[in-house]
Design a protein around this motif. Structure first.
Motif, short mmCIF file in Angstrom:
data_model
loop_
_atom_site.label_atom_id
_atom_site.label_comp_id
_atom_site.label_asym_id
_atom_site.label_seq_id
_atom_site.Cartn_x
_atom_site.Cartn_y
_atom_site.Cartn_z
N GLY A 132 10.03 -2.48 -4.88
CA GLY A 132 9.38 -2.83 -3.63
C GLY A 132 9.50 -4.31 -3.31
N MET A 133 9.38 -5.14 -4.33
CA MET A 133 9.52 -6.60 -4.12
C MET A 133 10.94 -6.96 -3.71
SD MET A 133 6.59 -7.92 -4.37
CE MET A 133 7.02 -9.63 -4.40
N ILE A 134 11.92 -6.32 -4.31
CA ILE A 134 13.32 -6.57 -3.94
C ILE A 134 13.54 -6.13 -2.50
CG2 ILE A 134 15.73 -5.94 -4.36
CD1 ILE A 134 15.00 -5.76 -7.38
N TYR A 135 13.08 -4.94 -2.17
CA TYR A 135 13.23 -4.45 -0.79
C TYR A 135 12.54 -5.39 0.19
CZ TYR A 135 14.97 0.17 -2.32
OH TYR A 135 15.71 1.20 -2.85
N ARG A 136 11.36 -5.82 -0.16
CA ARG A 136 10.61 -6.71 0.75
C ARG A 136 11.35 -8.02 0.95
NH1 ARG A 136 4.45 -8.79 0.57
NH2 ARG A 136 4.44 -9.45 2.74
N LYS A 137 11.87 -8.57 -0.13
CA LYS A 137 12.64 -9.82 -0.05
C LYS A 137 13.87 -9.64 0.82
CE LYS A 137 15.12 -13.06 -3.01
NZ LYS A 137 16.52 -12.68 -2.97
N ASP A 138 14.48 -8.45 0.77
CA ASP A 138 15.68 -8.16 1.55
C ASP A 138 15.37 -7.72 2.98
OD1 ASP A 138 17.22 -8.79 -0.65
OD2 ASP A 138 17.60 -6.71 -1.23
N GLY A 139 14.09 -7.73 3.36
CA GLY A 139 13.70 -7.35 4.72
C GLY A 139 13.69 -5.85 4.95
N LYS A 140 13.71 -5.07 3.89
CA LYS A 140 13.66 -3.60 4.00
C LYS A 140 12.20 -3.16 3.87
CE LYS A 140 18.30 -3.02 2.11
NZ LYS A 140 19.09 -2.47 1.00
N ASP A 141 11.42 -3.48 4.90
CA ASP A 141 9.98 -3.29 4.83
C ASP A 141 9.55 -1.83 4.70
OD1 ASP A 141 9.58 -6.00 4.86
OD2 ASP A 141 9.02 -6.09 6.98
N GLU A 143 11.20 0.66 3.20
CA GLU A 143 11.46 1.06 1.82
C GLU A 143 10.44 0.42 0.88
OE1 GLU A 143 13.78 -0.03 3.94
OE2 GLU A 143 15.64 1.10 3.73
N ALA A 144 10.15 -0.86 1.13
CA ALA A 144 9.16 -1.56 0.31
C ALA A 144 7.80 -0.89 0.43
CB ALA A 144 9.07 -3.03 0.72
N LYS A 145 7.40 -0.59 1.66
CA LYS A 145 6.10 0.04 1.90
C LYS A 145 6.00 1.37 1.15
CE LYS A 145 3.02 1.60 5.53
NZ LYS A 145 2.88 2.00 6.92
#
Length: 190
Positions: A132-141, A143-145
């Motif tokens: 989730g942190m990787i997705y969030r960093k990559d702007g994939k909100d 997927e992160a959520k």
């Protein structure tokens, strides 16, 4: 504010105010055990191979804590080679890879860990938070959520805090509350 002079807040009152000002901050400064590497898998049967893989992982964790990330990655790889069906080794290697800046490789390991543990237990909770942190960093909100929701359902306080932080309405409410209480503390409100 029982037993406190006017204008003085009790320790309990200050704790409540701190929770309002910074609701994401845990009492002890941590959000749970997601940041603590795990070498134990839920419901794992102890065998000589599993004990050896755990021993190797502990060595990898200690090496990573010393900042020797490439060496730690190599050690975690040895643990994975020893017990390739243990999700913990993949999860821990992913953490080292992520810290080393190899996020694509970390995602592969996190996906392997999640497949092996069937998205259940402590390793799943940690892997979901990392991914989730990787997705969030990559702007994939989105997927992160989803990963944070799944990790929160497994009991992750860190994931819950990330969900609150990602909610724009909650962030706005928290900012408004913070501003009001700051003005109150400075005596600017009636």
């Amino acid at each position: 504010m029982k037993n406190s002079p006017k204008g003085m807040a009790s320790k309990n009152d200050l704790a409540i105010l701190n929770a309002i000002f910074d609701p994401l901050q845990a009492q002890d400064g941590r959000f749970g055990d997601e940041d603590v590497p795990s070498v134990d898998d839920d419901n794992e049967i102890e065998t000589d191979i599993i004990r050896e893989a755990k021993r190797i992982e502990v060595e990898g964790v200690k090496t990573a804590e010393q900042g020797q990330l490439q060496d730690a990655i190599n050690i975690f790889t040895k643990a994975i080679d020893t017990a390739p069906n243990r999700p913990s080794g993949y999860n821990n290697r992913a953490q080292a890879l992520r810290l080393f800046g190899k996020e694509a490789d970390a995602l592969v390991d996190l996906n392997n860990a999640l497949n092996l543990c069937q998205k259940k237990g402590k390793v799943a909770r940690q892997a979901l938070c990392q991914r989730g942190m990787i997705y969030r960093k990559d702007g994939k909100d989105e997927e992160a959520k989803k990963d944070f929701e799944d990790a929160a359902a497994l009991g992750s306080e860190f994931a819950k805090s990330q969900l609150v932080e990602m909610n724009p309405y909650a962030a706005l409410c928290n900012k408004m509350l913070h501003d009001v209480f700051s003005k109150l503390q400075r005596g600017e409100c009636d």
